[in-house]
Design an enzyme around this catalytic site. Sequence first.
Site, PDB file in Angstrom:
ATOM      1  N   GLY A   1     -25.638   3.645  10.702  1.00 19.08           N
ATOM      2  CA  GLY A   1     -25.744   4.765  11.650  1.00 19.08           C
ATOM      3  C   GLY A   1     -24.561   4.716  12.603  1.00 19.08           C
TER       4      GLY A   1
ATOM      5  N   GLY B   1     -23.107   7.770  14.784  1.00 13.89           N
ATOM      6  CA  GLY B   1     -23.916   8.433  15.801  1.00 13.89           C
ATOM      7  C   GLY B   1     -23.426   8.169  17.221  1.00 13.89           C
ATOM      8  N   GLN B   2     -24.227   8.633  18.183  1.00 17.30           N
ATOM      9  CA  GLN B   2     -23.811   8.542  19.597  1.00 17.30           C
ATOM     10  C   GLN B   2     -23.530   7.103  20.004  1.00 17.30           C
ATOM     11  OE1 GLN B   2     -26.740   9.402  22.624  1.00 17.30           O
ATOM     12  NE2 GLN B   2     -25.180   9.800  24.186  1.00 17.30           N
TER      13      GLN B   2
ATOM     14  N   ASP C   1     -22.830   4.884   7.147  1.00 15.60           N
ATOM     15  CA  ASP C   1     -23.545   6.100   7.547  1.00 15.60           C
ATOM     16  C   ASP C   1     -23.688   6.983   6.313  1.00 15.60           C
ATOM     17  OD1 ASP C   1     -24.487   8.466   9.048  1.00 15.60           O
ATOM     18  OD2 ASP C   1     -23.733   7.410  10.802  1.00 15.60           O
TER      19      ASP C   1
ATOM     20  N   ASP D   1     -27.376   5.028   2.517  1.00 13.68           N
ATOM     21  CA  ASP D   1     -28.650   5.552   3.016  1.00 13.68           C
ATOM     22  C   ASP D   1     -29.555   4.346   3.234  1.00 13.68           C
ATOM     23  OD1 ASP D   1     -31.145   6.614   3.431  1.00 13.68           O
ATOM     24  OD2 ASP D   1     -31.030   8.077   1.798  1.00 13.68           O
ATOM     25  N   ILE D   2     -29.984   4.139   4.471  1.00 10.20           N
ATOM     26  CA  ILE D   2     -30.790   2.953   4.801  1.00 10.20           C
ATOM     27  C   ILE D   2     -32.086   2.905   3.988  1.00 10.20           C
ATOM     28  CG2 ILE D   2     -31.816   4.115   6.816  1.00 10.20           C
ATOM     29  CD1 ILE D   2     -31.168   0.367   6.497  1.00 10.20           C
TER      30      ILE D   2
ATOM     31  N   TYR E   1     -41.767   9.649  17.500  1.00 13.68           N
ATOM     32  CA  TYR E   1     -40.651   8.733  17.759  1.00 13.68           C
ATOM     33  C   TYR E   1     -41.140   7.503  18.532  1.00 13.68           C
ATOM     34  CZ  TYR E   1     -36.172   7.364  20.023  1.00 13.68           C
ATOM     35  OH  TYR E   1     -35.071   6.696  20.500  1.00 13.68           O
TER      36      TYR E   1
ATOM     37  N   LYS F   1     -41.290   3.587  17.440  1.00 12.71           N
ATOM     38  CA  LYS F   1     -40.593   2.521  18.181  1.00 12.71           C
ATOM     39  C   LYS F   1     -41.592   1.433  18.602  1.00 12.71           C
ATOM     40  CE  LYS F   1     -36.326   3.998  18.161  1.00 12.71           C
ATOM     41  NZ  LYS F   1     -35.311   3.305  17.352  1.00 12.71           N
TER      42      LYS F   1
HETATM   43  P1  NAD Z   1     -27.720   9.409  16.508  1.00 11.37           P
HETATM   44  O1  NAD Z   1     -28.670  10.410  15.971  1.00 11.37           O
HETATM   45  O2  NAD Z   1     -26.607   9.882  17.366  1.00 11.37           O
HETATM   46  O3  NAD Z   1     -27.087   8.571  15.305  1.00 11.37           O
HETATM   47  C1  NAD Z   1     -27.822   8.125  14.215  1.00 11.37           C
HETATM   48  C2  NAD Z   1     -26.878   7.957  13.045  1.00 11.37           C
HETATM   49  O4  NAD Z   1     -27.638   7.492  11.937  1.00 11.37           O
HETATM   50  C3  NAD Z   1     -26.204   9.272  12.611  1.00 11.37           C
HETATM   51  O5  NAD Z   1     -24.812   9.095  12.506  1.00 11.37           O
HETATM   52  C4  NAD Z   1     -26.846   9.574  11.263  1.00 11.37           C
HETATM   53  O6  NAD Z   1     -25.956  10.207  10.336  1.00 11.37           O
HETATM   54  C5  NAD Z   1     -27.205   8.169  10.779  1.00 11.37           C
HETATM   55  N1  NAD Z   1     -28.288   8.206   9.788  1.00 11.37           N
HETATM   56  C6  NAD Z   1     -29.367   9.019   9.777  1.00 11.37           C
HETATM   57  N2  NAD Z   1     -30.122   8.765   8.695  1.00 11.37           N
HETATM   58  C7  NAD Z   1     -29.524   7.760   8.028  1.00 11.37           C
HETATM   59  C8  NAD Z   1     -29.827   7.075   6.837  1.00 11.37           C
HETATM   60  N3  NAD Z   1     -30.901   7.395   6.103  1.00 11.37           N
HETATM   61  N4  NAD Z   1     -29.002   6.077   6.442  1.00 11.37           N
HETATM   62  C9  NAD Z   1     -27.894   5.771   7.164  1.00 11.37           C
HETATM   63  N5  NAD Z   1     -27.548   6.409   8.302  1.00 11.37           N
HETATM   64  C10 NAD Z   1     -28.347   7.408   8.714  1.00 11.37           C
HETATM   65  O7  NAD Z   1     -28.586   8.300  17.255  1.00 11.37           O
HETATM   66  P2  NAD Z   1     -28.143   7.369  18.479  1.00 11.37           P
HETATM   67  O8  NAD Z   1     -28.364   8.119  19.724  1.00 11.37           O
HETATM   68  O9  NAD Z   1     -26.836   6.763  18.209  1.00 11.37           O
HETATM   69  O10 NAD Z   1     -29.301   6.276  18.410  1.00 11.37           O
HETATM   70  C11 NAD Z   1     -29.189   5.104  17.650  1.00 11.37           C
HETATM   71  C12 NAD Z   1     -30.454   4.291  17.835  1.00 11.37           C
HETATM   72  O11 NAD Z   1     -30.665   4.024  19.228  1.00 11.37           O
HETATM   73  C13 NAD Z   1     -31.737   4.979  17.355  1.00 11.37           C
HETATM   74  O12 NAD Z   1     -32.621   4.025  16.834  1.00 11.37           O
HETATM   75  C14 NAD Z   1     -32.320   5.537  18.621  1.00 11.37           C
HETATM   76  O13 NAD Z   1     -33.713   5.660  18.537  1.00 11.37           O
HETATM   77  C15 NAD Z   1     -31.940   4.475  19.627  1.00 11.37           C
HETATM   78  N6  NAD Z   1     -31.903   5.004  20.991  1.00 11.37           N
HETATM   79  C16 NAD Z   1     -30.947   5.893  21.384  1.00 11.37           C
HETATM   80  C17 NAD Z   1     -30.946   6.372  22.683  1.00 11.37           C
HETATM   81  C18 NAD Z   1     -29.917   7.352  23.154  1.00 11.37           C
HETATM   82  O14 NAD Z   1     -30.020   7.848  24.285  1.00 11.37           O
HETATM   83  N7  NAD Z   1     -28.906   7.666  22.366  1.00 11.37           N
HETATM   84  C19 NAD Z   1     -31.934   5.948  23.584  1.00 11.37           C
HETATM   85  C20 NAD Z   1     -32.931   5.074  23.133  1.00 11.37           C
HETATM   86  C21 NAD Z   1     -32.883   4.569  21.839  1.00 11.37           C
HETATM   87  C1  AKB Z   2     -34.343  10.430  23.264  1.00 10.50           C
HETATM   88  O1  AKB Z   2     -34.300  11.203  24.230  1.00 10.50           O
HETATM   89  O2  AKB Z   2     -35.032  10.599  22.250  1.00 10.50           O
HETATM   90  C2  AKB Z   2     -33.540   9.156  23.362  1.00 10.50           C
HETATM   91  C3  AKB Z   2     -34.384   8.046  23.875  1.00 10.50           C
HETATM   92  C4  AKB Z   2     -34.572   7.878  25.325  1.00 10.50           C
HETATM   93  O3  AKB Z   2     -34.938   7.305  23.096  1.00 10.50           O
HETATM   94  N1  AKB Z   2     -32.386   9.396  24.164  1.00 10.50           N
END
Ligand code: NAD
Ligand code: AKB
Length: 318
Positions: free
Chosen positions: A12, A15-16, A38, A54-55, A144, A148
């Site tokens: 992943g 992603g962000q 990814d 793909d995970i 979600y 978690k």
């Molecule tokens: P995101 O959606 O920006 O990135 C996720 C990435 O995973 C994407 O690039 C997507 O293409 C890839 N992906 C999706 N399905 C896939 C698969 N089957 N195989 C491989 N890759 C795949 O998410 P993020 O914001 O970077 O979050 C990453 C993790 O952190 C997540 O578990 C999320 O729950 C957790 N998280 C994020 C935040 C936040 O604010 N960004 C807050 C709390 C928790």
């Molecule tokens: C969301 O809003 O889903 C995420 C998180 C706090 O897990 N940024």
Amino acid sequence: MYNKEDKILIIGAGGQIGIELTEALNKLYDSSNVIAADLKPIAALPNNPFEKLDILDKDALFNCVKKHGIKQVYLLAALLSATGEQNPLFAWKLNMEGLFNILELAKEKHLKKVFWPSSIAVFGPTTPRNNTPQFTVMEPSTVYGISKQAGERWCNWYFNKYGVDVRSIRYPGLIGWKSAPGGGTTDYAVHIFYEALKKAKYTCFLGENATLPMMHMEDAIRATIELMHAPFENIKIRSSYNLSGLSFNPKEIANEIKKHIPSFEISYETDFRQAIADSWPASINDKEAHEHWAWKAHYNLETLVQNMLTNLNKKNSK
Ligand code: NAD
Ligand code: AKB
């Protein structure tokens, strides 16, 4: 602890969080040892080997781990809170099966260490809303959040049963200027900066008083790296650590942005994400992270807004 030769797989990575985490790991490890995986190629990470993965494909995952001799995995692939509510069964499948595939590989000793992020979404409407403690009532109301919370229990179980070195943080909403958010309830706090710079106005999908725990991405990445490099015995919580940065609502961040862009105006059109925000804490107590591995956030609202506007302005002028 820190072995510069370890091969690391970030799943992943596009992603962000993934983009910024990969860039940060490139500073600690040789980038050829940090493998970005990814579903599709990642233009923002030209220096890292890329694996289209793909995970959910267990065999492909195993082959990738063997091919590169992977020792550490950061599992970031998931559906977040807003997209998860729109596609509940797939959110459960992706968020749970992805985690099991990694925990099983670690159980079989193919991996030394795993990072898997949890979220403030593990808490729900019956959780104390302010200064939410590490150990408290947890009745999440989103798919979600349920995934978690279940994931946390499984991480703890794999640690207790098989000694899997899995480490986790309950991230709050993350705000960074290098990468776009991917479908969460806290995404407004990134979108607002782009719209403020482009149009000096923003229509927010949360109401003005929706106070939530948030964090600058730089702090979140630093926390992740500090946790993953802390001595094994310091990690006393194997479900997931509370982590606190700052808390604000849309009105407060808008007022802070106005100090830099006086003509900026915010308006509100709430949607289904408001109910999600209402079910989450307003602020987090992260005493355990502080005590166990010396965590401390750096950014406050003033410095976060300043940093975001400065860097997005620079990025836009390139
Ligand atoms: P995101 O959606 O920006 O990135 C996720 C990435 O995973 C994407 O690039 C997507 O293409 C890839 N992906 C999706 N399905 C896939 C698969 N089957 N195989 C491989 N890759 C795949 O998410 P993020 O914001 O970077 O979050 C990453 C993790 O952190 C997540 O578990 C999320 O729950 C957790 N998280 C994020 C935040 C936040 O604010 N960004 C807050 C709390 C928790
Ligand atoms: C969301 O809003 O889903 C995420 C998180 C706090 O897990 N940024």
